[in-house]
Design an enzyme around this catalytic site. Structure first.
Site, PDB file in Angstrom:
ATOM      1  N   GLY A  11      -0.698   7.487  -0.263  1.00 50.91           N
ATOM      2  CA  GLY A  11      -0.233   7.149  -1.642  1.00 50.91           C
ATOM      3  C   GLY A  11      -1.132   7.774  -2.597  1.00 50.91           C
ATOM      4  O   GLY A  11      -2.108   8.607  -2.461  1.00 50.91           O
ATOM      5  N   GLY A  14      -5.140   6.828  -1.831  1.00 54.24           N
ATOM      6  CA  GLY A  14      -5.450   7.625  -0.274  1.00 54.24           C
ATOM      7  C   GLY A  14      -5.463   9.156  -0.351  1.00 54.24           C
ATOM      8  O   GLY A  14      -6.494   9.837  -0.300  1.00 54.24           O
ATOM      9  N   ASN A 101      -4.889  -3.665  -2.618  1.00 60.64           N
ATOM     10  CA  ASN A 101      -4.959  -4.541  -3.845  1.00 60.64           C
ATOM     11  C   ASN A 101      -5.031  -5.859  -2.907  1.00 60.64           C
ATOM     12  O   ASN A 101      -4.236  -6.128  -1.883  1.00 60.64           O
ATOM     13  CB  ASN A 101      -3.502  -4.415  -4.450  1.00 60.64           C
ATOM     14  CG  ASN A 101      -3.697  -3.507  -5.631  1.00 60.64           C
ATOM     15  OD1 ASN A 101      -4.771  -3.044  -5.925  1.00 60.64           O
ATOM     16  ND2 ASN A 101      -2.849  -2.820  -6.096  1.00 60.64           N
ATOM     17  N   ARG A 129       1.333   8.449  -7.922  1.00 62.18           N
ATOM     18  CA  ARG A 129       1.879   9.219  -7.037  1.00 62.18           C
ATOM     19  C   ARG A 129       3.147   9.633  -7.975  1.00 62.18           C
ATOM     20  O   ARG A 129       4.103   9.109  -8.558  1.00 62.18           O
ATOM     21  CB  ARG A 129       2.538   8.295  -5.913  1.00 62.18           C
ATOM     22  CG  ARG A 129       3.146   9.141  -4.831  1.00 62.18           C
ATOM     23  CD  ARG A 129       3.525   7.927  -3.993  1.00 62.18           C
ATOM     24  NE  ARG A 129       4.652   8.657  -2.900  1.00 62.18           N
ATOM     25  CZ  ARG A 129       5.837   8.890  -2.935  1.00 62.18           C
ATOM     26  NH1 ARG A 129       6.525   8.458  -4.007  1.00 62.18           N
ATOM     27  NH2 ARG A 129       6.599   9.038  -1.816  1.00 62.18           N
ATOM     28  N   LYS A 180     -11.410  -8.545  -9.226  1.00 67.33           N
ATOM     29  CA  LYS A 180     -10.174  -7.446  -9.433  1.00 67.33           C
ATOM     30  C   LYS A 180      -8.931  -8.305  -9.023  1.00 67.33           C
ATOM     31  O   LYS A 180      -7.736  -8.229  -9.684  1.00 67.33           O
ATOM     32  CB  LYS A 180     -10.281  -6.537  -8.279  1.00 67.33           C
ATOM     33  CG  LYS A 180      -9.331  -5.536  -8.225  1.00 67.33           C
ATOM     34  CD  LYS A 180      -9.076  -4.575  -9.448  1.00 67.33           C
ATOM     35  CE  LYS A 180      -8.079  -3.596  -9.473  1.00 67.33           C
ATOM     36  NZ  LYS A 180      -7.426  -3.291  -8.316  1.00 67.33           N
ATOM     37  N   ASN A 188      -0.737  -8.161 -13.554  1.00 66.72           N
ATOM     38  CA  ASN A 188       0.334  -7.366 -12.706  1.00 66.72           C
ATOM     39  C   ASN A 188       1.853  -8.170 -12.974  1.00 66.72           C
ATOM     40  O   ASN A 188       2.826  -7.765 -13.209  1.00 66.72           O
ATOM     41  CB  ASN A 188       0.075  -7.311 -11.136  1.00 66.72           C
ATOM     42  CG  ASN A 188      -0.964  -6.164 -11.142  1.00 66.72           C
ATOM     43  OD1 ASN A 188      -1.844  -6.121 -12.082  1.00 66.72           O
ATOM     44  ND2 ASN A 188      -0.815  -5.587 -10.145  1.00 66.72           N
ATOM     45  N   ASN A 198       0.905  -2.320 -19.979  1.00 67.37           N
ATOM     46  CA  ASN A 198      -0.377  -3.188 -19.772  1.00 67.37           C
ATOM     47  C   ASN A 198      -0.650  -3.471 -21.337  1.00 67.37           C
ATOM     48  O   ASN A 198      -1.074  -4.742 -21.766  1.00 67.37           O
ATOM     49  CB  ASN A 198      -1.426  -2.707 -19.184  1.00 67.37           C
ATOM     50  CG  ASN A 198      -1.301  -2.594 -17.474  1.00 67.37           C
ATOM     51  OD1 ASN A 198      -0.218  -2.793 -16.964  1.00 67.37           O
ATOM     52  ND2 ASN A 198      -2.225  -1.785 -16.922  1.00 67.37           N
ATOM     53  N   SER A 251       0.860  -1.331 -11.225  1.00 64.29           N
ATOM     54  CA  SER A 251       1.176  -1.379  -9.739  1.00 64.29           C
ATOM     55  C   SER A 251       2.694  -2.061  -9.573  1.00 64.29           C
ATOM     56  O   SER A 251       3.789  -1.771  -9.035  1.00 64.29           O
ATOM     57  CB  SER A 251       0.367  -1.256  -8.828  1.00 64.29           C
ATOM     58  OG  SER A 251      -0.194  -2.501  -8.967  1.00 64.29           O
TER      59      SER A 251
HETATM   60  O1  PAF Z   1      -2.612  -2.882  -9.991  1.00 64.81           O
HETATM   61  C1  PAF Z   1      -2.788  -2.342 -11.121  1.00 64.81           C
HETATM   62  O2  PAF Z   1      -1.795  -1.864 -11.916  1.00 64.81           O
HETATM   63  C2  PAF Z   1      -4.092  -2.178 -11.503  1.00 64.81           C
HETATM   64  O3  PAF Z   1      -4.917  -2.779 -10.623  1.00 64.81           O
HETATM   65  C3  PAF Z   1      -4.227  -2.878 -13.068  1.00 64.81           C
HETATM   66  C4  PAF Z   1      -5.882  -2.879 -13.137  1.00 64.81           C
HETATM   67  C5  PAF Z   1      -3.762  -4.071 -13.220  1.00 64.81           C
HETATM   68  C6  PAF Z   1      -3.886  -1.818 -14.055  1.00 64.81           C
HETATM   69  O4  PAF Z   1      -2.786  -1.311 -13.916  1.00 64.81           O
END
Ligand code: PAF
Length: 299
Positions: A11, A14, A101, A129, A180, A188, A198, A251
């Site tokens: 992805g 990667g 993640n 991607r 994180k 998210n 965001n 994501s």
């Molecule tokens: O998963 C995500 O999208 C990222 O880790 C983050 C930091 C939330 C930024 O979009």
């Protein structure tokens, strides 16, 4: 001699790290479910409008050559299955670096493969991607790598610090992974549920208030779990990431928009498991967890 890295999970992250390692002189092979008998594939990396094409060796996961250094960058829920697909190529000398993640997977892999040497990492590199093996590198970030209990960098780490603009060995990688995780637990699910960028979490007052309440709840869980520093800085850290990634779609939002499974079980799900073990109530996170699962049920 530079290590030969195999990359499992072609992805955005990667491909970004595979091409960076390749440019710095490491042999880097992409592991694909089906390599269609090709020995190389071209990876396209788009940066500030310019596109670079890099030819990387490819290998099918089912091939037989041994793997000495394995970078795993799959979706969290694919990690165990993907590693199982190359397990016949691993041995007690293999180093596995997990850059995914969420949390909980390194422990699961240690149980699955007790002799494997497992490292963890987290990155703020912004990569997306565009198409298979075609990515956009949207922003340079920092990558932190470590292994619980190991203060000195692993011998192979020098290649990583050469390959990436900013890569540090973190003697307390668990704290970095937890921070994180905590940031992902806020940004998210909120962006996925409210279908927003965001930056909207700082622009829309009702969402900004929810960010604050979630940070309080996660800070209490962090304290109870022993991540006291993460708890103290959490709201500031979350606000900083929201500002730095204001124009991004998280994501999880991208997964929801694409009708794909999300990583909520490994993000909020992991947090809820820790909260449960510590006897801390987490109603706000529980509600987000359920709402994201409901979205997935309605695809
Ligand atoms: O998963 C995500 O999208 C990222 O880790 C983050 C930091 C939330 C930024 O979009």
């Amino acid at each position: 001699m530079a290590a030969h890295w195999h990359v499992l999970g072609a992805g955005a992250i990667g491909c970004l790290f595979a091409t960076a390692l390749h440019r710095s002189g490491c042999t880097t092979t992409l592991l694909l479910r089906d390599s269609a008998s090709k020995s190389t594939s071209s990876v396209l990396v788009q940066r500030s409008g310019a596109i670079t094409e890099i030819q990387l060796p490819v290998s099918a996961t089912g091939d037989n050559g041994p793997i000495t250094h394995l970078l795993v960058t799959t979706k969290a829920y694919d990690v165990r299955g993907a590693v199982a697909a190359v397990a016949h190529r691993l041995n007690s000398d293999t180093r596995l670096l997990l850059l995914v993640n969420g949390m909980g997977l390194a422990e699961a892999l240690r149980e699955d493969y007790p002799t494997l040497d497992i490292y963890c990492g987290t990155t703020t590199e912004g990569a997306y991607r565009i198409a298979p093996l075609h990515i956009r590198h949207a922003g340079t970030g920092q990558t932190r790598i470590g292994k619980p209990g190991q203060t000195e960098p692993a011998p192979w780490f020098r290649q990583w610090s050469r390959a990436l603009d900013s890569c540090v060995w973190d003697a307390n990688i668990e704290r970095a992974l937890w921070l994180k995780l905590a940031i992902n637990c806020v940004i998210n699910p909120l962006t996925a549920i409210h279908d927003c960028h965001n930056g909207d979490l700082a622009r829309r007052p009702e969402l900004t208030m929810e960010v604050g309440r979630l940070c309080d709840e996660i800070a209490a869980i962090s304290n109870a779990a022993g991540y006291v520093n993460a708890a103290a800085d959490l709201e500031q850290a979350v606000t900083g990431v929201i500002a730095d990634t204001a124009n991004n779609r998280s994501s999880m939002l991208q997964d929801v928009q694409g009708g794909r499974r999300t990583e909520i079980d490994y993000i909020t799900g992991y947090l809820l498991a820790v909260a449960g073990r510590c006897g801390i109530a987490a109603p706000r996170n529980k509600s987000l967890f359920e709402r994201v699962h409901n979205i997935e049920l309605n695809y």
